[in-house]
Design an enzyme around this catalytic site. Structure first.
Site, PDB file in Angstrom:
ATOM      1  N   CYS A  69      11.521   0.618 -12.756  1.00 38.86           N
ATOM      2  CA  CYS A  69      12.257  -0.639 -11.828  1.00 38.86           C
ATOM      3  C   CYS A  69      12.218  -1.765 -12.597  1.00 38.86           C
ATOM      4  O   CYS A  69      11.537  -2.338 -13.311  1.00 38.86           O
ATOM      5  CB  CYS A  69      11.340  -0.779 -10.568  1.00 38.86           C
ATOM      6  N   CYS A  73       7.338  -7.140  -9.919  1.00 44.74           N
ATOM      7  CA  CYS A  73       6.136  -7.370  -8.985  1.00 44.74           C
ATOM      8  C   CYS A  73       4.857  -6.893  -9.675  1.00 44.74           C
ATOM      9  O   CYS A  73       4.765  -5.804 -10.013  1.00 44.74           O
ATOM     10  CB  CYS A  73       6.315  -6.377  -7.845  1.00 44.74           C
ATOM     11  N   CYS A  76       2.544  -3.484  -9.019  1.00 48.74           N
ATOM     12  CA  CYS A  76       3.410  -2.347  -8.960  1.00 48.74           C
ATOM     13  C   CYS A  76       3.459  -1.660 -10.169  1.00 48.74           C
ATOM     14  O   CYS A  76       3.936  -2.138 -11.235  1.00 48.74           O
ATOM     15  CB  CYS A  76       4.929  -2.570  -8.337  1.00 48.74           C
ATOM     16  N   CYS A 113       9.613   8.578   5.237  1.00 50.18           N
ATOM     17  CA  CYS A 113      10.031   7.207   4.728  1.00 50.18           C
ATOM     18  C   CYS A 113      10.316   7.716   3.148  1.00 50.18           C
ATOM     19  O   CYS A 113       9.319   8.016   2.576  1.00 50.18           O
ATOM     20  CB  CYS A 113       9.030   6.376   4.622  1.00 50.18           C
ATOM     21  N   CYS A 144      13.226   6.547   7.366  1.00 48.05           N
ATOM     22  CA  CYS A 144      13.036   5.227   6.985  1.00 48.05           C
ATOM     23  C   CYS A 144      13.139   5.124   5.586  1.00 48.05           C
ATOM     24  O   CYS A 144      12.994   6.310   4.897  1.00 48.05           O
ATOM     25  CB  CYS A 144      11.573   4.829   7.293  1.00 48.05           C
ATOM     26  N   CYS A 204      10.906  -2.373   9.346  1.00 45.09           N
ATOM     27  CA  CYS A 204       9.556  -2.203   8.559  1.00 45.09           C
ATOM     28  C   CYS A 204       9.154  -3.350   7.631  1.00 45.09           C
ATOM     29  O   CYS A 204      10.027  -3.225   6.824  1.00 45.09           O
ATOM     30  CB  CYS A 204       9.659  -0.860   8.355  1.00 45.09           C
ATOM     31  N   ARG A 276       0.693  -0.633  10.329  1.00 44.10           N
ATOM     32  CA  ARG A 276       0.441   0.693   9.338  1.00 44.10           C
ATOM     33  C   ARG A 276      -0.738   0.301   8.366  1.00 44.10           C
ATOM     34  O   ARG A 276      -0.587  -0.685   7.813  1.00 44.10           O
ATOM     35  CB  ARG A 276       1.505   1.140   8.854  1.00 44.10           C
TER      36      ARG A 276
HETATM   37  N1  SAM Z   1      11.394  -0.984  -4.460  1.00 35.20           N
HETATM   38  C1  SAM Z   1      11.372  -1.131  -3.143  1.00 35.20           C
HETATM   39  C2  SAM Z   1      10.952  -2.688  -2.853  1.00 35.20           C
HETATM   40  O1  SAM Z   1       9.897  -3.266  -3.502  1.00 35.20           O
HETATM   41  O2  SAM Z   1      11.795  -3.507  -2.118  1.00 35.20           O
HETATM   42  C3  SAM Z   1      10.463  -0.333  -2.225  1.00 35.20           C
HETATM   43  C4  SAM Z   1       9.204   0.229  -2.489  1.00 35.20           C
HETATM   44  S1  SAM Z   1       7.622  -0.794  -2.916  1.00 35.20           S
HETATM   45  C5  SAM Z   1       6.861   0.328  -3.753  1.00 35.20           C
HETATM   46  C6  SAM Z   1       7.018  -0.949  -1.181  1.00 35.20           C
HETATM   47  C7  SAM Z   1       5.896  -1.922  -1.273  1.00 35.20           C
HETATM   48  O3  SAM Z   1       4.776  -1.229  -1.686  1.00 35.20           O
HETATM   49  C8  SAM Z   1       5.632  -3.307  -1.908  1.00 35.20           C
HETATM   50  O4  SAM Z   1       6.574  -4.171  -1.237  1.00 35.20           O
HETATM   51  C9  SAM Z   1       4.216  -3.498  -1.898  1.00 35.20           C
HETATM   52  O5  SAM Z   1       3.758  -4.155  -0.610  1.00 35.20           O
HETATM   53  C10 SAM Z   1       3.693  -1.973  -1.843  1.00 35.20           C
HETATM   54  N2  SAM Z   1       2.973  -1.890  -3.041  1.00 35.20           N
HETATM   55  C11 SAM Z   1       3.312  -1.401  -4.377  1.00 35.20           C
HETATM   56  N3  SAM Z   1       2.716  -1.418  -5.215  1.00 35.20           N
HETATM   57  C12 SAM Z   1       1.323  -1.567  -4.624  1.00 35.20           C
HETATM   58  C13 SAM Z   1       0.020  -1.323  -5.072  1.00 35.20           C
HETATM   59  N4  SAM Z   1      -0.281  -0.974  -6.259  1.00 35.20           N
HETATM   60  N5  SAM Z   1      -0.927  -1.295  -4.137  1.00 35.20           N
HETATM   61  C14 SAM Z   1      -0.646  -1.765  -2.820  1.00 35.20           C
HETATM   62  N6  SAM Z   1       0.547  -1.665  -2.303  1.00 35.20           N
HETATM   63  C15 SAM Z   1       1.750  -1.532  -3.167  1.00 35.20           C
HETATM   64  C1  DTB Z   2       4.736   0.067   2.098  1.00 39.89           C
HETATM   65  O1  DTB Z   2       4.435  -1.284   2.871  1.00 39.89           O
HETATM   66  N1  DTB Z   2       3.736   0.747   1.422  1.00 39.89           N
HETATM   67  C2  DTB Z   2       4.210   2.023   0.905  1.00 39.89           C
HETATM   68  C3  DTB Z   2       5.791   1.885   1.571  1.00 39.89           C
HETATM   69  N2  DTB Z   2       5.811   0.690   2.118  1.00 39.89           N
HETATM   70  C4  DTB Z   2       6.792   2.220   0.559  1.00 39.89           C
HETATM   71  C5  DTB Z   2       4.132   1.903  -0.721  1.00 39.89           C
HETATM   72  C6  DTB Z   2       2.867   1.890  -1.049  1.00 39.89           C
HETATM   73  C7  DTB Z   2       2.943   2.042  -2.629  1.00 39.89           C
HETATM   74  C8  DTB Z   2       1.425   2.228  -3.249  1.00 39.89           C
HETATM   75  C9  DTB Z   2       1.764   2.195  -4.652  1.00 39.89           C
HETATM   76  C10 DTB Z   2       2.099   3.535  -5.341  1.00 39.89           C
HETATM   77  O2  DTB Z   2       1.749   4.547  -4.736  1.00 39.89           O
HETATM   78  O3  DTB Z   2       3.142   3.487  -6.216  1.00 39.89           O
HETATM   79 FE1  SF4 Z   3      10.490  -2.301  -8.257  1.00 43.08          FE
HETATM   80 FE2  SF4 Z   3       7.669  -1.895  -7.570  1.00 43.08          FE
HETATM   81 FE3  SF4 Z   3       8.799  -4.424  -6.980  1.00 43.08          FE
HETATM   82 FE4  SF4 Z   3       9.386  -2.127  -5.581  1.00 43.08          FE
HETATM   83  S1  SF4 Z   3       7.553  -2.985  -5.656  1.00 43.08           S
HETATM   84  S2  SF4 Z   3      10.884  -3.624  -6.361  1.00 43.08           S
HETATM   85  S3  SF4 Z   3       9.531  -0.385  -7.011  1.00 43.08           S
HETATM   86  S4  SF4 Z   3       8.508  -3.196  -9.058  1.00 43.08           S
END
Ligand code: SAM
Ligand code: DTB
Ligand code: SF4
Length: 334
Positions: A69, A73, A76, A113, A144, A204, A276
């Site tokens: 990506c 973030c 992530c 989702c 979703c 959501c 959730r």
């Molecule tokens: N890429 C898309 C975006 O960020 O808009 C969607 C997927 S992203 C993984 C969705 C959410 O997952 C993030 O906004 C964050 O709140 C959560 N998330 C991502 N990595 C995480 C982690 N290591 N631990 C907990 N929550 C996480």
């Molecule tokens: C959200 O708030 N949590 C989910 C879903 N929306 C997409 C994602 C959690 C991702 C946790 C880290 C991972 O498994 O990569």
């Molecule tokens: Fe990309 Fe992860 Fe950020 Fe979603 S949360 S925009 S997958 S870097």
């Protein structure tokens, strides 16, 4: 005399609905500061006013496009900016998505989702994801998606394909946001949420705690969410899953009771939302999860994997719900 011509246009409009009361950050901080038992009692009262307190909704998550990506973030594992060992994949073929959705349905999920590690979808991606929505919807599941930023046209295309919910999180308070994400702004996120809402999709939107933020930031996040008008139908509360290679690996973990407080405050300020209990359950023991349900969480991600990290095994979740005497939405006794 033509009265219509003399009446100002604004007077002909229907009166505006009463404004949703706005939450001040200090009011939310006051909730956070309550003795835990008082806070849980208030959360239960609100929860029972709107939901069956013994019922949990199961959502299944599928990563339809993993890793690589462009965003940065800091929490992530899928960001291309960090070396986490998550390989960048391609968008999953339609048939595999439908197979996974059918399997999720067979296991009791009512919402499916689909998440993609994109900054935002490209035109070619839009053709493919709208097809996925049509096919998953045809299985009788709520749909979703979370695909990154959307413009107005993309939000409408997803709505037209039959999408029910779009997930896009505010993640943290505006004041802390810049410490975590540099490649998209808070306003970008609010703009996407507005497009999603205007397209008639259910929203959501939640956040992530345990990023090293303070209580005032957690209160600031909840204020942002609760003051969206209307507030989101679904509010995921994620606890940071620390992944080696991300800048946030090694952050002091959040006091578990502070996580419970965050859930309770979300419940009190957004009474009708599905709250959730999202990422981080694998790292929680069962008593802590039960406390989160007592605080008003009424939905979980169900299935062995979130997007790239582990989630409790389905059988373990079933056993927990059974021990708590909780039912799964859409089923009989757990
Ligand atoms: N890429 C898309 C975006 O960020 O808009 C969607 C997927 S992203 C993984 C969705 C959410 O997952 C993030 O906004 C964050 O709140 C959560 N998330 C991502 N990595 C995480 C982690 N290591 N631990 C907990 N929550 C996480
Ligand atoms: C959200 O708030 N949590 C989910 C879903 N929306 C997409 C994602 C959690 C991702 C946790 C880290 C991972 O498994 O990569
Ligand atoms: Fe990309 Fe992860 Fe950020 Fe979603 S949360 S925009 S997958 S870097």
């Amino acid at each position: 005399m033509n009265t219509i011509a003399t009446v100002p246009l604004s007077a002909l409009k229907r009166p505006a609905p009463p404004a949703q009361p706005r939450w001040r950050v200090d009011e939310i901080e006051t909730l956070f500061a309550l003795p835990l038992m008082d806070l849980l009692y208030r959360a239960q009262q609100v929860h029972r006013g709107h939901f069956d307190a013994n019922e949990i909704q199961l959502s299944t998550l599928l990563s339809i496009k993993t890793g690589g990506c462009a965003e940065d973030c800091g929490y992530c594992p899928q960001s291309a900016h960090f070396d986490t060992g998550v390989a960048a994949g391609k968008l999953m073929p339609l048939e595999e998505v439908v197979e996974a959705a059918q399997a999720a349905k067979d296991q009791g999920a009512t919402r499916f989702c689909m998440g993609a590690a994109w900054r935002s979808p490209k035109p070619r991606d839009m053709e493919r994801v709208t097809e996925m929505v049509r096919e998953v919807k045809a299985l009788g599941l709520e749909t979703c998606m979370t695909l990154g930023m959307l413009d107005a046209e993309q939000a409408r295309a997803l709505k037209d394909a039959g999408l029910d919910y779009y997930n896009h999180n505010l993640d943290t308070a505006p004041e802390y946001y810049g410490r975590i994400i540099g490649t998209r702004t808070y306003q970008d996120r609010l703009d996407t949420l507005a497009h999603v809402r205007n397209a008639g999709l259910s929203v959501c939107c939640g956040g992530i705690v345990g990023l090293g933020e303070g209580r005032s930031h957690r209160a600031g996040l909840i204020a942002q969410l609760a003051n969206l008008d209307p507030y989101p139908e679904s509010v995921p509360i994620n606890n940071l899953v620390q992944v080696e290679g991300t800048p946030l690996a090694g952050t002091d973990p959040l006091d578990p009771f502070e996580f419970v407080r965050t859930v309770a405050v979300a419940r009190i300020t957004m009474p009708r939302a599905m709250v959730r209990l999202s990422a981080g359950r694998e790292q929680m023991d069962e008593a802590l999860q039960a406390l989160c349900f007592l605080a008003g969480a009424n939905s979980i991600f169900y299935g062995d994997k979130l997007l790239t990290t582990a989630n409790p095994q389905g059988a373990r979740d079933r056993a927990l719900l059974d021990r708590l005497g909780m039912r799964v939405q859409g089923e009989g006794a757990a």
